[in-house]
Design a protein around this motif. Structure first.
Motif, PDB file in Angstrom:
ATOM      1  N   TYR A  81       0.813  -1.211   0.000  1.00 52.40           N
ATOM      2  CA  TYR A  81       0.000   0.000   0.000  1.00 52.40           C
ATOM      3  C   TYR A  81       0.848   1.264   0.000  1.00 52.40           C
ATOM      4  N   SER A  82       2.082   1.191   0.499  1.00 47.40           N
ATOM      5  CA  SER A  82       2.948   2.373   0.427  1.00 47.40           C
ATOM      6  C   SER A  82       3.388   2.618  -1.024  1.00 47.40           C
ATOM      7  N   LYS A  83       3.514   1.523  -1.801  1.00 45.17           N
ATOM      8  CA  LYS A  83       3.861   1.666  -3.216  1.00 45.17           C
ATOM      9  C   LYS A  83       2.632   1.966  -4.076  1.00 45.17           C
ATOM     10  N   ASN A  84       1.455   1.563  -3.635  1.00 44.37           N
ATOM     11  CA  ASN A  84       0.207   1.729  -4.397  1.00 44.37           C
ATOM     12  C   ASN A  84      -0.853   2.446  -3.548  1.00 44.37           C
ATOM     13  N   PRO A  85      -0.677   3.696  -3.261  1.00 43.70           N
ATOM     14  CA  PRO A  85      -1.644   4.402  -2.402  1.00 43.70           C
ATOM     15  C   PRO A  85      -3.026   4.537  -3.051  1.00 43.70           C
TER      16      PRO A  85
END
Length: 125
Positions: free
Chosen positions: A45-49
């Motif tokens: 989720y940090s890479k795909n907000p």
């Protein structure tokens, strides 16, 4: 209250309880698996907000829909209760009137039957 040791001992007890529970191999595996899953989700989720934002929006929409449904149901029930309160005196009066009509009809029926019996007895004589 500044000298209270209650909170400190609660925290110490929780830490000791957690440490003791880790002596079990199954508990350690379970904790490691959960931690690994959590770390991988945080990385994803940090890479795909945008994905996280979309999931949160879906959850929000779902809960808003449930809230609206419950709110509508509550309003409907409230209206039905109010209507029932308004109708209760009318229904009570209707039941009393119906009972009185049946009692009167019963008395009239008894009179008619008695008249018929008297008429039949008079014909026999």
């Amino acid at each position: 209250m500044g000298n209270s040791k209650f909170g400190k001992f609660i925290i110490l007890g929780a830490i000791l309880g957690g440490a003791i529970s880790l002596y079990d191999k199954g508990t350690r595996r379970h904790l490691k698996g959960n931690t690994d899953r959590m770390v991988s989700q945080v990385k994803y989720y940090s890479k795909n907000p945008d994905v996280l934002k979309e999931k949160l929006q879906q959850q929000k929409d779902k809960y808003m829909s449930i809230y609206e449904q419950i709110s509508g149901d509550a309003t409907y029930i409230k209206n039905q209760v109010a209507e029932l309160k308004a109708l209760t005196p009318q229904v009570k009066e209707l039941v009393v009137d119906t009972k009185e009509a049946f009692v009167e009809s019963k008395e009239e029926y008894k009179e008619i039957v008695n008249e018929q019996k008297e008429g039949m007895e008079t014909k026999k004589i």
